[in-house]
Design an enzyme around this catalytic site. Structure first.
Site, PDB file in Angstrom:
ATOM      1  N   CYS A  73      -1.768   9.145   2.673  1.00  0.00           N
ATOM      2  CA  CYS A  73      -1.393   8.594   1.360  1.00  0.00           C
ATOM      3  C   CYS A  73      -2.452   8.835   0.299  1.00  0.00           C
ATOM      4  O   CYS A  73      -2.138   8.832  -0.897  1.00  0.00           O
ATOM      5  CB  CYS A  73      -1.093   7.099   1.481  1.00  0.00           C
ATOM      6  SG  CYS A  73      -2.490   6.115   2.095  1.00  0.00           S
ATOM      7  N   GLU A 107       0.875  -1.176   0.000  1.00  0.00           N
ATOM      8  CA  GLU A 107       0.000   0.000   0.000  1.00  0.00           C
ATOM      9  C   GLU A 107       0.905   1.217   0.000  1.00  0.00           C
ATOM     10  O   GLU A 107       1.477   1.573   1.029  1.00  0.00           O
ATOM     11  CB  GLU A 107      -0.919  -0.013   1.221  1.00  0.00           C
ATOM     12  CG  GLU A 107      -1.839  -1.216   1.294  1.00  0.00           C
ATOM     13  CD  GLU A 107      -2.739  -1.346   0.084  1.00  0.00           C
ATOM     14  OE1 GLU A 107      -2.987  -0.334  -0.600  1.00  0.00           O
ATOM     15  OE2 GLU A 107      -3.198  -2.467  -0.194  1.00  0.00           O
TER      16      GLU A 107
END
Length: 477
Positions: free
Chosen positions: A259, A225
């Protein structure tokens, strides 16, 4: 019950200890076998209880690591996603564990086929610093729901939170089931090199490449991720007050250290000033006071990251961009007030790397195809945001671009949907987790076929003859 659980903190391990810990967990996994649904639910409930019992300590640790972070925001972005994920896993894991019937060919109809989902074994979890609690424990909850054991490596940049994570884990689980390993980058490299059954890493693309390379030596599957530059595309004429409120929410949550934060905005050339005005007003309403010492605004983690963001701003200004500071900040306390950057060019450093802070470049486009081409000329982002009511524009963007998840008319909240997979593509990640996709990612799909009493293979064995030819030709018709 395996081992003894306590609320004490074990002595830090060294890289030499890591293999021993992994071997112990793997041996315990083989000895005990896959846990049943009841055991998995009990483990998840215990994890949730230990987290909630330490809520005050978690808030204090996060504030200590960041220097300035709202307890309310920490509860919203750390605790709520974690608790929701645990609750969702508890409700659904029983159904996911059931064998799945599969189709059997017409020539083998008396047989049966199905798929069973088996835990892979021991999962290595490498967590980042930006959401140090939830991005360590949501993957752990997923691994537990899938029936695995786990070793967790929290970020060395958030040491106070790492201590609390260690206390939670040691109170909830014996070390042969879940273990926390703390240490610096050297420890992280040694951790990545262990022959886990799966590694789940959350962090930067640069470090993700190193983790993938280390895992490849052991043929260890990875879920990465990562991040990237997640764009916002605004349809011409869309109400800017609504856009600005939601972009400001996404950009300023955790001071942009997310993110999936909006990284830059693509707005129609006729609407740029309207967006700038609306964004300034939205920021003022969300944070009406000073940023330094604000109870609602998060500081940049440390001096290094503050200096990195300051460099991006100064570089853009030196290359002719119009930099708009939306408040007073302080390098001493690592507080960086929101910044808009206009007249941006692709050559500027702020458009070359993920920003990870409250700095928002704004670029103009003439046609939607121009915006699509701009996005497609860059690495695939972890998230893509589209504001607009015109179905033709929305569908064109969805069909012509590739990213992780997409959110329409909002930001960030797709992450909170437990029934959606979460993951990137290309440089923004490999694989996905959350909900059922996480369960699938951390289990092995084992196909089982039971041969029936009668099937075509019984008459297709040697010695071959005319009947063989007839059947073969029939099947190949």
């Amino acid at each position: 019950m395996e081992g003894a659980m306590s609320d004490t903190v074990h002595a830090p391990v060294t890289p030499v200890d890591l293999s021993r810990i992994l071997e112990r967990q793997r041996a315990a996994f083989v000895h005990a076998g896959p846990p049943g649904a009841g055991r998995r639910r009990a483990d998840l409930r215990r994890l949730k209880a230990e987290v909630l019992k330490r809520r005050a300590g978690i808030m204090a640790a996060l504030k200590a690591d960041f220097g300035q972070r709202s307890e309310r925001e920490s509860a919203i972005v750390e605790l709520i996603p974690l608790v929701q994920s645990i609750n969702y896993l508890i409700r659904h894991l029983g159904g996911w564990m059931k064998p799945e019937r599969r189709h059997v060919s017409a020539y083998f109809q008396s047989g049966g086929a199905w798929v069973i989902r088996q835990p892979v074994g021991v999962v290595g979890i490498i967590a980042p610093w930006n959401y140090p609690l939830s991005l360590a424990l949501v993957p752990l909850a997923t691994a537990i729901a899938a029936g695995n054991r786990a070793m967790i490596k929290p970020s060395e940049l958030t040491p106070a939170t790492s201590v609390v994570i260690g206390q939670i884990i040691q109170a909830a689980f014996p070390p042969e089931q879940v273990c926390v390993v703390t240490g610096d980058a050297e420890m992280g490299a040694a951790f990545s090199a262990l022959p886990f059954d799966h590694i789940l890493f959350t962090g930067s693309t640069a470090v993700g490449k190193k983790v993938a390379a280390a895992a490849a030596a052991n043929l260890t599957p990875v879920t990465l991720e990562l991040g990237g530059k997640s764009p916002v595309v605004i349809e011409p004429g869309f109400p800017m007050d609504r856009v600005a409120q939601r972009v400001a929410f996404g950009k300023l949550t955790n001071a942009g250290q997310t993110c999936i934060a909006p990284d830059y905005v693509l707005v129609h050339e006729a609407d740029q000033q309207a967006f700038v005005t609306a964004y300034q007003e939205a920021v003022r309403k969300q944070h009406p006071g000073e940023y330094v010492g604000s109870p609602d605004y998060t500081a940049i983690l440390n001096a290094h990251h503050y200096a990195r963001l300051d460099h991006l701003i100064c570089d853009a200004g030196a290359q002719g961009a119009h930099v708009v500071h939306l408040g007073r900040d302080s390098a001493d306390s690592h507080v960086l007030a929101p910044v808009l950057i206009l007249d941006v060019t692709p050559a500027m450093a702020v458009m070359q790397e993920e920003i990870f802070g409250p700095v928002l470049p704004v670029l103009r486009y003439r046609t939607l195809d121009d915006a699509i081409a701009f996005i497609n000329a860059r690495p695939r982002p972890l998230a893509l945001y589209y504001f607009g009511d015109r179905r033709a524009g929305r569908d064109r963007l969805l069909q012509r671009t590739l990213s992780g998840n997409v959110m329409l008319n909002g930001t960030l909240l797709h992450y909170a949907q437990d029934d959606l997979p979460f993951g990137g593509v290309g440089e923004s990640g490999i694989g996905a987790y959350h909900g059922k996709e996480g369960f699938i990612q951390l289990t092995h799909a084992r196909g089982v076929y039971r041969q029936g009493r009668f099937n075509a293979a019984d008459i297709l064995r040697p010695p071959f003859g005319k009947i063989t030819d007839l059947i073969t030709n029939f099947i190949l018709r």
